[in-house]
Design a protein around this motif. Structure first.
Motif, short mmCIF file in Angstrom:
data_model
loop_
_atom_site.label_atom_id
_atom_site.label_comp_id
_atom_site.label_asym_id
_atom_site.label_seq_id
_atom_site.Cartn_x
_atom_site.Cartn_y
_atom_site.Cartn_z
N LEU A 528 0.84 -1.18 0.00
CA LEU A 528 0.00 0.00 0.00
C LEU A 528 0.88 1.24 0.00
O LEU A 528 1.99 1.24 0.56
CB LEU A 528 -0.93 0.01 1.22
CG LEU A 528 -1.97 -1.11 1.30
CD1 LEU A 528 -3.00 -0.81 2.38
CD2 LEU A 528 -2.67 -1.36 -0.03
N ALA A 529 0.41 2.30 -0.65
CA ALA A 529 1.19 3.53 -0.78
C ALA A 529 1.55 4.08 0.60
O ALA A 529 0.76 4.02 1.55
CB ALA A 529 0.40 4.57 -1.57
N ASP A 530 2.75 4.63 0.69
CA ASP A 530 3.24 5.12 1.99
C ASP A 530 2.43 6.28 2.55
O ASP A 530 2.50 6.55 3.75
CB ASP A 530 4.71 5.55 1.85
CG ASP A 530 5.66 4.37 1.85
OD1 ASP A 530 5.20 3.24 2.06
OD2 ASP A 530 6.87 4.58 1.62
N ASP A 531 1.68 6.99 1.72
CA ASP A 531 0.94 8.16 2.21
C ASP A 531 -0.35 7.79 2.92
O ASP A 531 -1.10 8.68 3.36
CB ASP A 531 0.64 9.13 1.05
CG ASP A 531 -0.22 8.49 -0.04
OD1 ASP A 531 -0.70 7.35 0.14
OD2 ASP A 531 -0.40 9.15 -1.09
N GLY A 532 -0.64 6.49 3.04
CA GLY A 532 -1.83 6.07 3.78
C GLY A 532 -3.12 6.20 3.01
O GLY A 532 -4.20 6.04 3.59
N LEU A 567 9.86 6.46 -5.26
CA LEU A 567 9.31 7.09 -4.06
C LEU A 567 7.81 7.35 -4.20
O LEU A 567 7.24 8.12 -3.43
CB LEU A 567 10.05 8.40 -3.77
CG LEU A 567 11.54 8.25 -3.44
CD1 LEU A 567 12.18 9.61 -3.20
CD2 LEU A 567 11.75 7.34 -2.23
N GLU A 568 7.21 6.71 -5.19
CA GLU A 568 5.76 6.75 -5.39
C GLU A 568 5.26 8.12 -5.79
O GLU A 568 4.09 8.46 -5.57
CB GLU A 568 5.03 6.22 -4.14
CG GLU A 568 5.42 4.78 -3.81
CD GLU A 568 4.91 4.29 -2.47
OE1 GLU A 568 4.05 4.97 -1.87
OE2 GLU A 568 5.37 3.22 -2.02
N ARG A 569 6.13 8.91 -6.43
CA ARG A 569 5.76 10.22 -6.95
C ARG A 569 5.46 10.09 -8.44
O ARG A 569 6.20 9.41 -9.16
CB ARG A 569 6.89 11.23 -6.73
CG ARG A 569 7.26 11.41 -5.27
CD ARG A 569 8.50 12.28 -5.11
NE ARG A 569 9.66 11.71 -5.80
CZ ARG A 569 10.91 12.13 -5.63
NH1 ARG A 569 11.16 13.12 -4.79
NH2 ARG A 569 11.90 11.56 -6.30
N LEU A 593 12.38 -1.16 -15.37
CA LEU A 593 11.76 -1.19 -14.04
C LEU A 593 10.59 -0.21 -14.03
O LEU A 593 10.75 0.95 -14.41
CB LEU A 593 12.80 -0.80 -12.98
CG LEU A 593 12.31 -0.63 -11.55
CD1 LEU A 593 11.80 -1.94 -10.97
CD2 LEU A 593 13.45 -0.08 -10.68
N VAL A 594 9.42 -0.68 -13.59
CA VAL A 594 8.21 0.14 -13.60
C VAL A 594 7.53 0.05 -12.24
O VAL A 594 7.45 -1.03 -11.64
CB VAL A 594 7.22 -0.32 -14.69
CG1 VAL A 594 5.92 0.47 -14.64
CG2 VAL A 594 7.86 -0.21 -16.07
N THR A 595 7.05 1.19 -11.75
CA THR A 595 6.23 1.24 -10.56
C THR A 595 4.88 1.84 -10.92
O THR A 595 4.82 2.95 -11.47
CB THR A 595 6.89 2.07 -9.44
OG1 THR A 595 8.19 1.56 -9.16
CG2 THR A 595 6.05 2.05 -8.17
N LEU A 596 3.81 1.11 -10.64
CA LEU A 596 2.45 1.58 -10.89
C LEU A 596 1.72 1.80 -9.58
O LEU A 596 1.87 1.01 -8.63
CB LEU A 596 1.66 0.57 -11.73
CG LEU A 596 2.18 0.26 -13.14
CD1 LEU A 596 1.26 -0.74 -13.82
CD2 LEU A 596 2.31 1.52 -13.97
N ARG A 597 0.93 2.85 -9.55
CA ARG A 597 0.11 3.16 -8.37
C ARG A 597 -1.36 3.07 -8.80
O ARG A 597 -1.80 3.82 -9.68
CB ARG A 597 0.44 4.55 -7.84
CG ARG A 597 -0.37 4.97 -6.64
CD ARG A 597 0.18 6.27 -6.07
NE ARG A 597 -0.60 6.73 -4.95
CZ ARG A 597 -0.10 7.39 -3.92
NH1 ARG A 597 1.19 7.67 -3.89
NH2 ARG A 597 -0.87 7.79 -2.93
N LEU A 598 -2.10 2.14 -8.19
CA LEU A 598 -3.48 1.90 -8.55
C LEU A 598 -4.40 2.47 -7.48
O LEU A 598 -4.34 2.05 -6.31
CB LEU A 598 -3.75 0.40 -8.71
CG LEU A 598 -3.29 -0.28 -10.02
CD1 LEU A 598 -1.77 -0.24 -10.15
CD2 LEU A 598 -3.77 -1.72 -10.08
#
Length: 601
Positions: A528-532, A567-569, A593-598
């Protein structure tokens, strides 16, 4: 410094380039003496096209930082005729100026190998193990806590995970992870890693029980990024039964393990004299050689006991071939080997799991040597001019030969989960759960002119300084020999040995929170994203060094997807995946390398 530049662009395995600077002052403890600044100016290899270099200042290694005297010396060098100009500025300010004046700096592709401190890959084995296991426990804790949070409302432990991550990263600082601190540091590190493991195992257990529910059905949770025994990656179910392994005595002593995929012969000395790939009709072990060979070297580096191993250590070697015991293991389908040497004792269990093309080697060493170096050797009948070594989010290749001084200098090198050697169409992997140092060499045999490529993993050292009791006591290692392995098999088996299955009784199977269809694509984080916010973050990469097109399926409803940095930005210029309902598709470059935020719906 043999390197041809002090300022350059370093290109990583995925093609990313980073503007890089090696300070030509040649120290990270610059005291601002005139002679140091003069050396920096004359030594700067790019001074014909670049005008700025760094001089890291202060007493380093815990010595107290910058002093008044250093500040005063720098002040006198602000505008002194005949001297380079010295100004105080932040690293960020330096790099802005340096990159602006040298935008087309030369490019160095691949490894920046340090021809020094090679023993730090092995010293203090329990510190190395604590780091490796903490990294994988954190991955498991994030995966199962996120899955339970989405599926059951489980309270995601944001603060605990943040604190534990910072603790593990702190222990990667020198001289902790390199194994070159005083004894107190490593005693403290071992206790810290034990507390970290206890906390993370508690998080994992609570999340898995929330997912499994109340019941008595045997479930296996698979934390690895590949399907295992019918259990999907990131899911849980009853595993499939994959056949049997037979154990038979050899006529000349020892035993034969056979599971229909591999036939492994272990002789009366407890050495592997054959590992036959039945499907490929191919022998793994070089003719006349034996694998699972423990080798002991004297280890007297010229300087810095815990830091260095020097090439001349190879001049003297003792093959540990005498066995106290070679007998069937407690399960009846493995072989137990016991050896004694010096004041030490080794117990190994060699096993061949049903349906798996992998020989497992569990090694317990009760180590009481000093100034010795213990290796585990696998001489392979493979003609390979290079080998693959795993690094972060991929692998890179090193030569097996020593044509140049740079290649010869790599007599001890670093890998993460695997080393892989290959001929076209057939290869072998050696995977591990906690070792880093290794060496790979090649020889041409006199009899058949074939090539033997020998992979040796470094197990233990015994330096006297700065910790005179370094590594004394009991250690446990897990390795596996994987004949017939392509690079994808090496990746899969490396993850598998580091993320063993967990068995939990429950009432229901657990579907993965996210699923990736392509075996070449490895999911390294689900959290889960660090920002809650409750958003789900998925990180993955192409693992084989080729092109791929990933299809990611989310096992939960989501409203939107964003490509982010580590850093999930959000990345403003990134091209996001194509969406088809709950499926996301996008192309991947080699090692991308890929980071996705759903954003959950």
């Amino acid at each position: 410094n043999k390197f041809p530049h002090h300022t350059f662009q370093w290109e990583g395995i995925d093609g990313t380039r980073i503007f890089t600077h090696f300070p030509p002052v040649d120290t990270y403890n610059c005291s601002m003496k005139g002679s140091e600044i003069a050396h920096a100016a004359s030594n700067f290899k790019d001074k014909g096209v670049a005008r700025h270099s760094l001089a890291p200042t202060g007493w380093g290694d815990g010595g107290g930082g910058t002093t008044r005297e250093m500040v005063a010396k720098a002040a006198r060098l602000r505008n002194l005729e005949g001297s380079a100009t010295v100004v105080w500025e932040t690293p960020e300010e330096f790099f802005e100026k340096a990159q602006a004046e040298y935008p087309n700096a030369p490019v160095w592709v691949g490894e920046l190998y340090l021809e020094l401190h090679r023993a730090t890959l092995t010293s203090q084995a329990k510190t190395k193990q604590g780091n490796r296991r903490s990294e994988h426990l954190l991955r498991e804790a994030e995966l199962w806590a996120a899955t339970a949070a989405v599926r059951t409302g489980f309270a995601y432990p944001y603060e605990d995970l943040d604190r534990i991550w910072k603790t593990v990263l702190l222990h990667q600082f020198h001289d902790i992870l390199p194994g070159s601190s005083i004894a107190w540091v490593h005693r403290e590190a071992r206790r810290t890693y034990e507390r970290v493991a206890e906390e993370l195992n508690a998080i994992i257990d609570a999340a898995q029980r929330a997912l499994a529910g109340e019941g008595s059905a045997p479930l296996v949770f698979n934390s690895a990024p590949h399907t295992r025994d019918g259990v999907p990656a990131g899911g849980a179910r009853t595993p499939a039964v994959l056949g049997e392994t037979a154990l038979e005595p050899r006529p000349d002593g020892g035993y034969v393990l056979d599971n229909g995929m591999l036939r492994v012969e272990i002789d009366a000395r407890g050495l592997v004299v054959s590992a036959y790939d039945l499907a490929a009709d191919r022998e793994t072990v070089a003719p006349g050689q034996a694998a699972n060979l423990l080798q002991l070297h004297p280890d007297f580096p010229n300087m810095w006991d815990a830091w260095d191993v020097d090439e001349f250590y190879r001049n003297t070697v003792t093959d540990l071939v005498d066995a106290d015991e070679v007998a069937p293991g407690d399960d009846g389908v493995s072989v137990r080997v016991v050896r004694s040497f010096g004041a030490s004792r080794v117990t190994q269990v060699l096993s061949l799991a049903p349906g798996e093309q992998r020989l497992g080697i569990d090694t317990e060493v009760d180590w009481h040597e000093t100034e010795k170096f213990l290796k585990l050797a696998f001489p392979l009948d493979v003609h390979a001019e290079r080998y693959a070594s795993e690094t972060q989010f991929g692998h890179f290749h090193r030569p097996t030969h020593t044509n140049t001084s740079w290649e010869a200098a790599k007599f001890e090198a670093c890998n993460h989960r695997f080393v892989h050697v290959e001929e076209p169409g057939w290869g072998v992997a050696v995977v591990n759960d906690s070792t880093y140092g290794h060496d790979v060499t090649r020889t041409v045999r006199d009899g058949d002119s074939g090539t033997t490529t020998t992979v040796r993993v470094s197990l233990l050292r015994a330096p006297r300084f700065p910790d005179p009791e370094t590594d004394q006591g009991v250690h446990r290692f897990r390795h596996a020999l994987v004949p017939g392995a392509a690079i994808g098999d090496a990746v899969r088996e490396g993850w598998r040995i580091n993320l063993p299955e967990r068995r939990v009784s429950g009432s229901q199977e657990v579907a993965p929170l996210v699923t990736v269809e392509q075996d070449a694509v490895v999911v390294t984080a689900v959290k889960l994203a660090d920002d809650g916010s409750g958003d789900v973050v998925v990180r993955f990469h192409e693992s084989r060094g080729g092109r791929s097109r990933v299809t990611l399926t989310a096992g939960f409803p989501f409203e939107d997807v964003t490509v982010t940095d580590l850093l999930e930005r959000p990345l403003a210029d990134a091209v996001g995946p194509e969406r088809d309902g709950g499926r996301l598709r996008m192309p991947l470059r080699p090692f991308e390398l890929v980071t996705l935020r759903l954003k959950r719906g």
